[in-house]
Design a protein around this motif. Structure first.
Motif, PDB file in Angstrom:
ATOM      1  N   ASP A  12       0.834  -1.199   0.000  1.00 41.96           N
ATOM      2  CA  ASP A  12       0.000   0.000   0.000  1.00 41.96           C
ATOM      3  C   ASP A  12       0.875   1.256   0.000  1.00 41.96           C
ATOM      4  O   ASP A  12       0.602   2.213  -0.732  1.00 41.96           O
ATOM      5  CB  ASP A  12      -0.914   0.026   1.221  1.00 41.96           C
ATOM      6  N   TRP A  13       1.913   1.247   0.826  1.00 48.38           N
ATOM      7  CA  TRP A  13       2.801   2.401   0.905  1.00 48.38           C
ATOM      8  C   TRP A  13       3.498   2.635  -0.436  1.00 48.38           C
ATOM      9  O   TRP A  13       3.614   3.768  -0.895  1.00 48.38           O
ATOM     10  CB  TRP A  13       3.837   2.161   2.016  1.00 48.38           C
ATOM     11  N   LEU A  14       3.926   1.561  -1.092  1.00 45.71           N
ATOM     12  CA  LEU A  14       4.576   1.688  -2.399  1.00 45.71           C
ATOM     13  C   LEU A  14       3.604   2.202  -3.462  1.00 45.71           C
ATOM     14  O   LEU A  14       3.984   2.972  -4.345  1.00 45.71           O
ATOM     15  CB  LEU A  14       5.182   0.353  -2.819  1.00 45.71           C
ATOM     16  N   LEU A  21       4.755   9.916  -7.408  1.00 40.94           N
ATOM     17  CA  LEU A  21       5.732  10.068  -8.481  1.00 40.94           C
ATOM     18  C   LEU A  21       5.055  10.274  -9.837  1.00 40.94           C
ATOM     19  O   LEU A  21       5.535  11.052 -10.668  1.00 40.94           O
ATOM     20  CB  LEU A  21       6.666   8.860  -8.521  1.00 40.94           C
ATOM     21  N   ALA A  22       3.943   9.608 -10.057  1.00 47.00           N
ATOM     22  CA  ALA A  22       3.193   9.808 -11.301  1.00 47.00           C
ATOM     23  C   ALA A  22       2.676  11.236 -11.387  1.00 47.00           C
ATOM     24  O   ALA A  22       2.680  11.843 -12.469  1.00 47.00           O
ATOM     25  CB  ALA A  22       2.033   8.816 -11.377  1.00 47.00           C
ATOM     26  N   ASN A  23       2.260  11.789 -10.261  1.00 48.97           N
ATOM     27  CA  ASN A  23       1.801  13.172 -10.224  1.00 48.97           C
ATOM     28  C   ASN A  23       2.940  14.121 -10.611  1.00 48.97           C
ATOM     29  O   ASN A  23       2.751  15.058 -11.386  1.00 48.97           O
ATOM     30  CB  ASN A  23       1.260  13.507  -8.834  1.00 48.97           C
ATOM     31  N   GLU A  24       4.129  13.867 -10.097  1.00 46.34           N
ATOM     32  CA  GLU A  24       5.282  14.711 -10.433  1.00 46.34           C
ATOM     33  C   GLU A  24       5.657  14.562 -11.907  1.00 46.34           C
ATOM     34  O   GLU A  24       6.007  15.545 -12.566  1.00 46.34           O
ATOM     35  CB  GLU A  24       6.465  14.360  -9.548  1.00 46.34           C
ATOM     36  N   ARG A  25       5.594  13.339 -12.439  1.00 44.94           N
ATOM     37  CA  ARG A  25       5.889  13.133 -13.860  1.00 44.94           C
ATOM     38  C   ARG A  25       4.890  13.878 -14.741  1.00 44.94           C
ATOM     39  O   ARG A  25       5.252  14.420 -15.786  1.00 44.94           O
ATOM     40  CB  ARG A  25       5.872  11.647 -14.210  1.00 44.94           C
ATOM     41  N   THR A  26       3.639  13.895 -14.316  1.00 41.56           N
ATOM     42  CA  THR A  26       2.630  14.615 -15.079  1.00 41.56           C
ATOM     43  C   THR A  26       2.941  16.102 -15.090  1.00 41.56           C
ATOM     44  O   THR A  26       2.828  16.768 -16.129  1.00 41.56           O
ATOM     45  CB  THR A  26       1.231  14.359 -14.491  1.00 41.56           C
ATOM     46  N   PHE A  27       3.363  16.655 -13.945  1.00 39.44           N
ATOM     47  CA  PHE A  27       3.743  18.068 -13.923  1.00 39.44           C
ATOM     48  C   PHE A  27       4.923  18.319 -14.856  1.00 39.44           C
ATOM     49  O   PHE A  27       4.947  19.325 -15.579  1.00 39.44           O
ATOM     50  CB  PHE A  27       4.103  18.532 -12.509  1.00 39.44           C
ATOM     51  N   LEU A  28       5.895  17.432 -14.861  1.00 46.88           N
ATOM     52  CA  LEU A  28       7.042  17.606 -15.743  1.00 46.88           C
ATOM     53  C   LEU A  28       6.625  17.570 -17.214  1.00 46.88           C
ATOM     54  O   LEU A  28       7.215  18.258 -18.053  1.00 46.88           O
ATOM     55  CB  LEU A  28       8.110  16.559 -15.454  1.00 46.88           C
ATOM     56  N   ALA A  29       5.603  16.803 -17.544  1.00 41.18           N
ATOM     57  CA  ALA A  29       5.081  16.790 -18.917  1.00 41.18           C
ATOM     58  C   ALA A  29       4.456  18.145 -19.260  1.00 41.18           C
ATOM     59  O   ALA A  29       4.642  18.655 -20.372  1.00 41.18           O
ATOM     60  CB  ALA A  29       4.063  15.673 -19.085  1.00 41.18           C
ATOM     61  N   LEU A  75      -0.811  19.839 -10.177  1.00 41.54           N
ATOM     62  CA  LEU A  75       0.163  19.222  -9.278  1.00 41.54           C
ATOM     63  C   LEU A  75      -0.282  19.344  -7.826  1.00 41.54           C
ATOM     64  O   LEU A  75      -0.336  18.351  -7.100  1.00 41.54           O
ATOM     65  CB  LEU A  75       1.534  19.889  -9.450  1.00 41.54           C
ATOM     66  N   PHE A  76      -0.639  20.554  -7.420  1.00 39.35           N
ATOM     67  CA  PHE A  76      -1.018  20.757  -6.023  1.00 39.35           C
ATOM     68  C   PHE A  76      -2.410  20.209  -5.706  1.00 39.35           C
ATOM     69  O   PHE A  76      -2.654  19.745  -4.597  1.00 39.35           O
ATOM     70  CB  PHE A  76      -0.914  22.237  -5.645  1.00 39.35           C
ATOM     71  N   SER A  77      -3.304  20.236  -6.680  1.00 39.61           N
ATOM     72  CA  SER A  77      -4.639  19.682  -6.468  1.00 39.61           C
ATOM     73  C   SER A  77      -4.573  18.176  -6.221  1.00 39.61           C
ATOM     74  O   SER A  77      -5.173  17.654  -5.267  1.00 39.61           O
ATOM     75  CB  SER A  77      -5.510  19.987  -7.684  1.00 39.61           C
ATOM     76  N   VAL A  78      -3.857  17.470  -7.072  1.00 39.15           N
ATOM     77  CA  VAL A  78      -3.744  16.016  -6.918  1.00 39.15           C
ATOM     78  C   VAL A  78      -2.936  15.683  -5.669  1.00 39.15           C
ATOM     79  O   VAL A  78      -3.273  14.741  -4.941  1.00 39.15           O
ATOM     80  CB  VAL A  78      -3.121  15.390  -8.186  1.00 39.15           C
ATOM     81  N   LYS A  79      -1.895  16.462  -5.390  1.00 40.94           N
ATOM     82  CA  LYS A  79      -1.099  16.229  -4.181  1.00 40.94           C
ATOM     83  C   LYS A  79      -1.962  16.350  -2.933  1.00 40.94           C
ATOM     84  O   LYS A  79      -1.874  15.531  -2.013  1.00 40.94           O
ATOM     85  CB  LYS A  79       0.043  17.241  -4.133  1.00 40.94           C
ATOM     86  N   ARG A  80      -2.813  17.349  -2.899  1.00 37.22           N
ATOM     87  CA  ARG A  80      -3.703  17.544  -1.751  1.00 37.22           C
ATOM     88  C   ARG A  80      -4.691  16.384  -1.621  1.00 37.22           C
ATOM     89  O   ARG A  80      -4.947  15.884  -0.531  1.00 37.22           O
ATOM     90  CB  ARG A  80      -4.447  18.872  -1.880  1.00 37.22           C
ATOM     91  N   ARG A  81      -5.223  15.904  -2.756  1.00 39.84           N
ATOM     92  CA  ARG A  81      -6.148  14.775  -2.708  1.00 39.84           C
ATOM     93  C   ARG A  81      -5.465  13.503  -2.216  1.00 39.84           C
ATOM     94  O   ARG A  81      -6.054  12.733  -1.462  1.00 39.84           O
ATOM     95  CB  ARG A  81      -6.776  14.543  -4.079  1.00 39.84           C
ATOM     96  N   ILE A  82      -4.235  13.293  -2.650  1.00 37.08           N
ATOM     97  CA  ILE A  82      -3.494  12.112  -2.198  1.00 37.08           C
ATOM     98  C   ILE A  82      -3.272  12.187  -0.691  1.00 37.08           C
ATOM     99  O   ILE A  82      -3.497  11.216   0.028  1.00 37.08           O
ATOM    100  CB  ILE A  82      -2.148  11.997  -2.948  1.00 37.08           C
ATOM    101  N   GLU A  83      -2.843  13.335  -0.212  1.00 34.32           N
ATOM    102  CA  GLU A  83      -2.586  13.492   1.223  1.00 34.32           C
ATOM    103  C   GLU A  83      -3.859  13.357   2.039  1.00 34.32           C
ATOM    104  O   GLU A  83      -3.860  12.711   3.090  1.00 34.32           O
ATOM    105  CB  GLU A  83      -1.914  14.831   1.487  1.00 34.32           C
ATOM    106  N   ARG A  85      -6.543  11.706   1.311  1.00 33.31           N
ATOM    107  CA  ARG A  85      -7.075  10.347   1.256  1.00 33.31           C
ATOM    108  C   ARG A  85      -6.295   9.376   2.138  1.00 33.31           C
ATOM    109  O   ARG A  85      -6.880   8.482   2.735  1.00 33.31           O
ATOM    110  CB  ARG A  85      -7.047   9.859  -0.186  1.00 33.31           C
ATOM    111  N   TYR A  86      -4.975   9.575   2.223  1.00 33.07           N
ATOM    112  CA  TYR A  86      -4.159   8.568   2.893  1.00 33.07           C
ATOM    113  C   TYR A  86      -3.575   9.012   4.235  1.00 33.07           C
ATOM    114  O   TYR A  86      -2.927   8.214   4.885  1.00 33.07           O
ATOM    115  CB  TYR A  86      -3.027   8.122   1.963  1.00 33.07           C
ATOM    116  N   GLN A  87      -3.819  10.234   4.660  1.00 35.77           N
ATOM    117  CA  GLN A  87      -3.263  10.668   5.927  1.00 35.77           C
ATOM    118  C   GLN A  87      -3.868   9.908   7.104  1.00 35.77           C
ATOM    119  O   GLN A  87      -3.199   9.610   8.089  1.00 35.77           O
ATOM    120  CB  GLN A  87      -3.400  12.164   6.142  1.00 35.77           C
ATOM    121  N   ASN A  88      -5.131   9.553   7.036  1.00 34.61           N
ATOM    122  CA  ASN A  88      -5.788   8.816   8.123  1.00 34.61           C
ATOM    123  C   ASN A  88      -5.233   7.391   8.256  1.00 34.61           C
ATOM    124  O   ASN A  88      -5.193   6.841   9.344  1.00 34.61           O
ATOM    125  CB  ASN A  88      -7.297   8.756   7.906  1.00 34.61           C
ATOM    126  N   LEU A  89      -4.833   6.818   7.148  1.00 32.18           N
ATOM    127  CA  LEU A  89      -4.332   5.446   7.190  1.00 32.18           C
ATOM    128  C   LEU A  89      -2.904   5.370   7.694  1.00 32.18           C
ATOM    129  O   LEU A  89      -2.471   4.338   8.176  1.00 32.18           O
ATOM    130  CB  LEU A  89      -4.401   4.815   5.783  1.00 32.18           C
TER     131      LEU A  89
END
Length: 91
Positions: A12-14, A21-29, A75-83, A85-89
């Protein structure tokens, strides 16, 4: 009785790290596309062979900052959603 929160397994952590990392790659695109638009716009405006499509150079130069801002926003929108969603876990 208190509810126990599930702990993240290594897989799960991986998966979360791959998503980050996919989010960062998308920003680089988006960034790469911005640079290509800038380079194309400047090239069209500077070369005499492209005088007939000079307007396209201005369009590219106008689109470049918009693409960059969309990339930053995403980048920041998806980063916020990821955090969120998974901060509680992760606790």
């Amino acid at each position: 009785m208190a509810e126990t929160k599930p702990k993240l397994s290594i897989s799960d952590w991986l998966a979360i790290e791959r998503t980050r990392l996919a989010n960062e790659r998308t920003f680089l695109a988006y960034f790469r596309t911005t640079l290509a638009l800038l380079a194309g716009g400047v090239t069209i405006l500077r070369l005499e062979a492209f005088q007939d499509i000079r307007w396209l150079g201005y369009v590219f130069l106008a689109l470049a900052p918009m693409v960059f801002l969309i990339g930053i926003w995403r980048l920041f929108s998806v980063k916020r959603r990821i955090e969120d969603r998974y901060q509680n876990l992760n606790e």
